[in-house]
Each structure stands twice: as C-alpha cells, then as structure tokens.
Design a protein around this motif. Structure first.
Motif, mmCIF file in Angstrom:
data_model
loop_
_atom_site.group_PDB
_atom_site.id
_atom_site.type_symbol
_atom_site.label_atom_id
_atom_site.label_comp_id
_atom_site.label_asym_id
_atom_site.label_seq_id
_atom_site.Cartn_x
_atom_site.Cartn_y
_atom_site.Cartn_z
ATOM 1 N N VAL A 183 0.835 -1.203 0.000
ATOM 2 C CA VAL A 183 0.000 0.000 0.000
ATOM 3 C C VAL A 183 0.870 1.253 0.000
ATOM 4 O O VAL A 183 0.557 2.245 -0.676
ATOM 5 N N THR A 184 1.972 1.209 0.737
ATOM 6 C CA THR A 184 2.900 2.350 0.755
ATOM 7 C C THR A 184 3.454 2.615 -0.640
ATOM 8 O O THR A 184 3.481 3.755 -1.112
ATOM 9 N N LEU A 185 3.898 1.557 -1.307
ATOM 10 C CA LEU A 185 4.424 1.699 -2.665
ATOM 11 C C LEU A 185 3.343 2.186 -3.619
ATOM 12 O O LEU A 185 3.574 3.083 -4.442
ATOM 13 N N CYS A 186 2.169 1.597 -3.518
ATOM 14 C CA CYS A 186 1.056 1.968 -4.378
ATOM 15 C C CYS A 186 0.741 3.457 -4.258
ATOM 16 O O CYS A 186 0.610 4.164 -5.265
ATOM 17 N N GLY A 187 0.626 3.934 -3.031
ATOM 18 C CA GLY A 187 0.337 5.351 -2.816
ATOM 19 C C GLY A 187 1.413 6.239 -3.400
ATOM 20 O O GLY A 187 1.119 7.289 -4.003
ATOM 21 N N ARG A 188 2.648 5.813 -3.254
ATOM 22 C CA ARG A 188 3.769 6.595 -3.799
ATOM 23 C C ARG A 188 3.712 6.644 -5.320
ATOM 24 O O ARG A 188 3.978 7.697 -5.921
ATOM 25 N N TYR A 189 3.356 5.546 -5.958
ATOM 26 C CA TYR A 189 3.290 5.529 -7.423
ATOM 27 C C TYR A 189 2.268 6.544 -7.936
ATOM 28 O O TYR A 189 2.551 7.303 -8.873
ATOM 29 N N TYR A 190 1.087 6.564 -7.319
ATOM 30 C CA TYR A 190 0.057 7.504 -7.778
ATOM 31 C C TYR A 190 0.444 8.946 -7.474
ATOM 32 O O TYR A 190 0.204 9.846 -8.291
ATOM 33 N N GLU A 191 1.039 9.149 -6.320
ATOM 34 C CA GLU A 191 1.431 10.520 -5.946
ATOM 35 C C GLU A 191 2.497 11.051 -6.897
ATOM 36 O O GLU A 191 2.425 12.207 -7.337
ATOM 37 N N ARG A 192 3.456 10.222 -7.256
ATOM 38 C CA ARG A 192 4.504 10.650 -8.178
ATOM 39 C C ARG A 192 3.957 10.816 -9.595
ATOM 40 O O ARG A 192 4.371 11.719 -10.321
ATOM 41 N N TYR A 193 3.050 9.964 -10.000
ATOM 42 C CA TYR A 193 2.403 10.095 -11.308
ATOM 43 C C TYR A 193 1.761 11.476 -11.426
ATOM 44 O O TYR A 193 1.936 12.180 -12.425
ATOM 45 N N ALA A 194 1.018 11.855 -10.395
ATOM 46 C CA ALA A 194 0.361 13.165 -10.403
ATOM 47 C C ALA A 194 1.389 14.290 -10.469
ATOM 48 O O ALA A 194 1.192 15.295 -11.177
ATOM 49 N N ASP A 195 2.480 14.142 -9.742
ATOM 50 C CA ASP A 195 3.522 15.170 -9.757
ATOM 51 C C ASP A 195 4.078 15.372 -11.166
ATOM 52 O O ASP A 195 4.333 16.506 -11.590
ATOM 53 N N HIS A 196 4.271 14.293 -11.900
ATOM 54 C CA HIS A 196 4.814 14.411 -13.254
ATOM 55 C C HIS A 196 3.789 15.047 -14.204
ATOM 56 O O HIS A 196 4.165 15.803 -15.107
#
Length: 226
Positions: A183-196
């Motif tokens: 879940v930690t990794l998953c949340g990070r992936y979406y958060e970074r996707y949005a940042d890009h």
C-alpha cells in the motif's frame, strides 16, 4: 523549408499528446488490474509501456535533429527544449503505471490492496487519469490558466496519499507488514504520477510565458513601511 520545420515542431507536440493519451490509459488499466487482481490486464499494461518508451526516443531524436539542423532561437528553442523535458515526465508516468501493474502481478491471485482501501485507490486512479488528460489539453491549447489549475488539482491526490498513511498507522490495521509495504508503494506511485502530470503543465506555462509557474503564482510581498 520553414514550413517543413514548423510541421516538425507541430508533430513533436502531437507526439506528446499521444504519449499523454497512452499513459492515461495505462494508469486506468493498471488500477483495474490492481484492484481486480487481473493478471492478463496487468501483463498488457507492462508490455504496452514499451510503446511509450519508443515514442519518447522518437521525440528525442526528432528534437535533437531540429536543434542540430535548424538551430532554433527564442520561442522555437523553448518549444524544443521544453518538449524534451515533457516527454521525460510523460515517460516516467508510463513507468509508474507499469509499477502499479507489476504490483498487481506480484500479488496475483490476490489483490495487493485490502478491500477497505479499494475505494481510495480507485479514486486515486481516476484522479491520475484526469490530471494527465488535463495536461494533454494544456499541451494542445497552451492555456496557462488551465495549466496553473493542475497544481491545485494535485492537492486532492496528496490528500488521498495521506489518507492511505492514516490507515497504515491506525492501531486497527490488521493486514500485516507485506500488505502495508504494498500500500505504501502503491500510494507513492500515484502521488509521483500526479507530480509528473503537474510538471508537464508547468513546463507549458514556461513555454508560453518564458516564466516559471511558481513565479506567476507567487504572492507578492507587501511593503511593511506603508
């Protein structure tokens, strides 16, 4: 010759829009694969990322060729250089969608996300798609106001990201360490996707105005002596 040159500039923009379309589809399908434990769909997302990589390489080659042959200046130079940076952001979005799909594949036949967090992750997936779709619109329209809105939209993704952590830190968490890591990794992936996606929009602001988005949105200091 100049007509062909400007057609090539336009085609680079078209390539960026196509990249945005592909990575938007990828994050949507990866989210479905993650929540539904759909191995076939996850594999298709992973395989499709190669097309995004190919598009980026093609855009880079065309941009470098334009720099070498035409030696653009002023606005044209900004278009070429900024397009290179936007293609890198979009390629990274594709990588992050692939990471989500790989997480789905890793935990198959189970879902990597507990049922009580499905709605949050689903909303994150939908928001990621909306952000990159809006970034594509910004590339097409060169709408500075719309570009500046993306950073505000990204605040919603940050809220979802924090909500995931609140669940992880709750004393009632009963899903174990492995799922907590997922879940930690998953949340990070979406958060970074949005940042890009936001980064793409910010680069369009610079392309149009010659100024960085943070400079345009900065609150001017007041004179305390008045």
């Amino acid at each position: 010759m100049r007509d062909a040159y400007h057609e090539e500039l336009d085609s680079i923009g078209d390539g960026l829009v196509e990249m945005a379309r592909l990575v938007g589809s990828a994050i949507g399908r990866a989210t479905t694969a993650l929540l539904d434990a759909d191995l076939k769909l996850a594999e298709s997302v992973i395989a499709a990322d190669e097309k995004v990589d190919d598009l980026q390489r093609d855009l880079e080659n065309r941009a470098i060729t334009l720099l070498a042959r035409q030696q653009p200046v002023a606005t044209d130079l900004r278009i070429v250089v900024t397009s290179l940076r936007m293609s890198a952001d979009l390629e990274r979005c594709g990588d992050l969608a692939r990471h989500v799909a790989k997480l789905a594949r890793l935990r198959f036949p189970e879902s990597a996300v507990p049922q009580d967090l499905h709605s949050t992750v689903l909303e994150m997936g939908h928001l990621a798609q909306r952000l990159v779709a809006k970034a594509a619109e910004v590339i097409i329209t060169k709408d500075v106001d719309l570009a500046l809105q993306l950073e505000q939209d990204d605040d919603e993704m940050d809220q979802f990201h924090r909500a995931l952590f609140q669940h992880l830190l709750d004393d009632r968490w009963a899903h174990g360490i492995e799922t907590a890591v997922d879940v930690t990794l998953c949340g990070r992936y979406y958060e970074r996707y949005a940042d890009h996606a936001v980064s793409v929009a910010k680069r369009v602001v610079y392309l149009v105005t010659g100024e960085h988005a943070d400079e345009l949105t900065a609150v001017p200091e007041t004179d305390s002596t008045v």
